[in-house]
Design an enzyme around this catalytic site. Structure first.
Site, mmCIF file in Angstrom:
data_model
loop_
_atom_site.group_PDB
_atom_site.id
_atom_site.type_symbol
_atom_site.label_atom_id
_atom_site.label_comp_id
_atom_site.label_asym_id
_atom_site.label_seq_id
_atom_site.Cartn_x
_atom_site.Cartn_y
_atom_site.Cartn_z
ATOM 1 N N ARG A 71 32.787 21.416 20.392
ATOM 2 C CA ARG A 71 33.422 21.415 21.724
ATOM 3 C C ARG A 71 34.679 20.540 21.722
ATOM 4 O O ARG A 71 35.618 20.766 22.470
ATOM 5 C CB ARG A 71 32.427 20.944 22.795
ATOM 6 C CG ARG A 71 33.058 20.797 24.181
ATOM 7 C CD ARG A 71 32.031 20.772 25.316
ATOM 8 N NE ARG A 71 30.923 19.886 25.067
ATOM 9 C CZ ARG A 71 30.957 18.539 25.188
ATOM 10 N NH1 ARG A 71 32.067 17.942 25.556
ATOM 11 N NH2 ARG A 71 29.875 17.822 24.952
ATOM 12 N N TYR A 134 47.154 38.314 37.616
ATOM 13 C CA TYR A 134 45.831 38.861 37.288
ATOM 14 C C TYR A 134 44.839 38.470 38.395
ATOM 15 O O TYR A 134 44.876 37.336 38.889
ATOM 16 C CB TYR A 134 45.407 38.306 35.930
ATOM 17 C CG TYR A 134 44.028 38.724 35.515
ATOM 18 C CD1 TYR A 134 43.697 40.067 35.383
ATOM 19 C CD2 TYR A 134 43.052 37.777 35.259
ATOM 20 C CE1 TYR A 134 42.425 40.446 35.002
ATOM 21 C CE2 TYR A 134 41.774 38.149 34.872
ATOM 22 C CZ TYR A 134 41.473 39.487 34.749
ATOM 23 O OH TYR A 134 40.217 39.864 34.375
HETATM 24 C C1 LIG Z 1 47.885 38.499 32.384
HETATM 25 C C2 LIG Z 1 46.474 38.027 32.236
HETATM 26 N N1 LIG Z 1 46.213 36.709 32.274
HETATM 27 C C3 LIG Z 1 44.942 36.240 32.136
HETATM 28 C C4 LIG Z 1 43.878 37.080 31.972
HETATM 29 C C5 LIG Z 1 42.490 36.520 31.836
HETATM 30 O O1 LIG Z 1 42.098 36.539 30.517
HETATM 31 P P1 LIG Z 1 40.561 36.587 30.026
HETATM 32 O O2 LIG Z 1 39.978 37.865 30.489
HETATM 33 O O3 LIG Z 1 40.663 36.441 28.551
HETATM 34 O O4 LIG Z 1 39.872 35.410 30.661
HETATM 35 C C6 LIG Z 1 44.113 38.460 31.924
HETATM 36 C C7 LIG Z 1 42.995 39.390 31.737
HETATM 37 O O5 LIG Z 1 43.137 40.579 31.828
HETATM 38 C C8 LIG Z 1 45.438 38.938 32.059
HETATM 39 O O6 LIG Z 1 45.719 40.251 32.027
#
Ligand SMILES: Cc1ncc(COP(=O)(O)O)c(C=O)c1O
Length: 420
Positions: A71, A134
């Site tokens: 970790r 996202y």
């Molecule tokens: C632009 C973007 N940022 C962050 C994430 C989050 O990533 P994770 O699913 O690996 O947690 C995503 C997931 O699709 C994404 O498209």
């Protein structure tokens, strides 16, 4: 050639090499045990052995290099972090060798984003967030950070006048986070211009760019003045759909130290096996990205004039309002394409159910092509009114263009569209 001290130091030996060489060699073959395997070993171990009590105490106290517990750090994970330093931070280091670029790997993109934001913001602070991000990033700000007294103000970061207004109204905000290109509408923000505004109006603010869609092969925000880059390594960096992971890279020691304190205690560290898979993926990143970009451009061009497609979103098209900025800021235009279908949601559903070759699944950046419907899937947690304001309509279909023969991809989409 290779320094045996640490993957980070070794990665600096490659700063005068091209991207592909750095992707292959940075961080590799350092600090291996007596059996020096060619492909980096997977240290799939939760804990590490001390030679004696004195060594254990010294390593714990940070007075001697060494690993304690996965970790807190792991040799396989360290290779990934060193690779990201070499890929995201090369120009920054070459411009100013005194700057330290460092990366931290995480168990997911969301872990990288949440740990970064928790390290930059405290109760009572303001975070500025791009208005199209996202879904989980939006949810994190609205439903989790808010419970700990972190207030979020949203702004369309592609609109620099709007950014300036928000900065003037929130000069003490601690961070601004945005994606460019955005998920899913492929809107671009001028990173260098936004950084300049932040330096003028928000002296305490750190600029955080989610570079997941572009990857460091196409765009390097630190070179453009940003403070922190985050990625979901789940996507192009891994490239094979085998891992959920994340990474952050920064040119500020204090930001890295604070983020490390968060990962240590919250525990979003990646598994060594996952880090190893991402290391493997990064080795072919330039080759894959070239083909993703080439195929995406061909798909976007073919469907731009299709009677059943109201609009194609792709920054490589001359018709895109972001084309000139994309040419300046990115080396190519990426592998993601979105279609707004004339027939709306019903047409989108039919297309996704009928299209061959494309797999109906969320995520992106895999070697093979994926198709999904943001309004009912990845961005379903974004309120409808907000989705529509951002152009994220019910008829929008998102395609992650893979490495197949492009004529097969175009043929499959043509065939399915003919039936909707
Ligand atoms: C632009 C973007 N940022 C962050 C994430 C989050 O990533 P994770 O699913 O690996 O947690 C995503 C997931 O699709 C994404 O498209």
């Amino acid at each position: 050639m290779e320094d045996s001290k640490s993957p980070e130091l070794q990665s600096e030996f490659y700063l005068d090499c091209g991207f592909a060489t750095r992707a292959l060699h940075a961080g590799e073959h350092v600090g291996q045990p007596q059996h020096a395997s060619h492909t980096g070993a997977i240290y799939q171990s939760s804990t590490f052995v001390f030679k004696d009590a004195a060594e254990g105490a010294d390593i714990f106290a940070g007075q001697r290099p060494g690993y304690v517990y996965t970790r807190l750090g792991n040799p396989t994970v360290k290779v990934l972090e060193a690779k990201m330093n070499a890929l995201e931070g090369r120009e920054v280091k070459l411009r100013d060798p005194g700057v330290r670029v460092s990366s931290l790997a995480f168990s997911s993109g969301m872990s990288a984003i949440s740990s970064t934001l928790l390290s930059l913001c405290s109760a009572g602070d303001t975070l500025i967030l791009g208005d199209v991000v996202y879904g989980a990033t939006e949810h994190l700000a609205a439903n989790v950070l808010s419970r700990f007294g972190i207030r979020t103000v949203e702004v369309p970061t592609q609109d620099l006048d709007a950014v300036e207004k928000v900065l003037k109204a929130n000069p003490r905000a601690k961070a601004i986070l945005f994606e460019t290109p955005t998920n899913p509408t492929l809107t671009l923000t001028d990173i260098a211009a936004l950084v300049q505004l932040v330096r003028t109006h928000g002296p305490e603010m750190k600029v955080v760019v989610d570079n997941t869609f572009a990857t460091p092969y196409l765009q390097r925000p630190l070179e453009l003045g940003a403070d922190v880059v985050v990625h979901s390594t789940t996507k192009y960096l891994c490239g094979h759909g085998t891992v959920v992971g994340g990474v952050m890279t920064t040119c500020h020691d204090d930001v890295k130290d604070r983020a490390y304190a968060v990962i240590k205690d919250i525990g979003g560290s990646p598994s060594p096996f996952d880090a190893w898979l991402v290391n493997l993926g990064i080795k072919t990143l330039p080759l894959r990205m070239d083909r993703h970009c080439e195929n995406a451009m061909a798909v976007a061009r073919h469907f731009e004039k299709h009677p059943k497609v109201a609009r194609v979103y792709y920054p490589g098209l001359e018709s895109s309002p972001y084309h000139q900025l994309a040419k300046r800021q990115m080396s190519k235009f990426g592998g993601m394409v979105c279609f707004d279908l004339v027939g709306g949601l019903e047409a989108g559903r039919k297309l996704m159910d009928r299209v061959r070759i494309f797999t109906l699944a969320v995520s992106l950046g895999c070697v093979d092509s994926l198709i999904q419907h943001p309004a009912s899937m990845t961005h379903a947690c974004v309120p409808r009114e907000k989705r529509e304001k951002a152009g994220l309509t019910d008829g929008l279909v998102r395609i992650s263009v893979g490495l197949e023969d492009v004529s097969d991809l175009i043929g499959a989409l043509d065939e399915a569209l003919a039936t909707v």
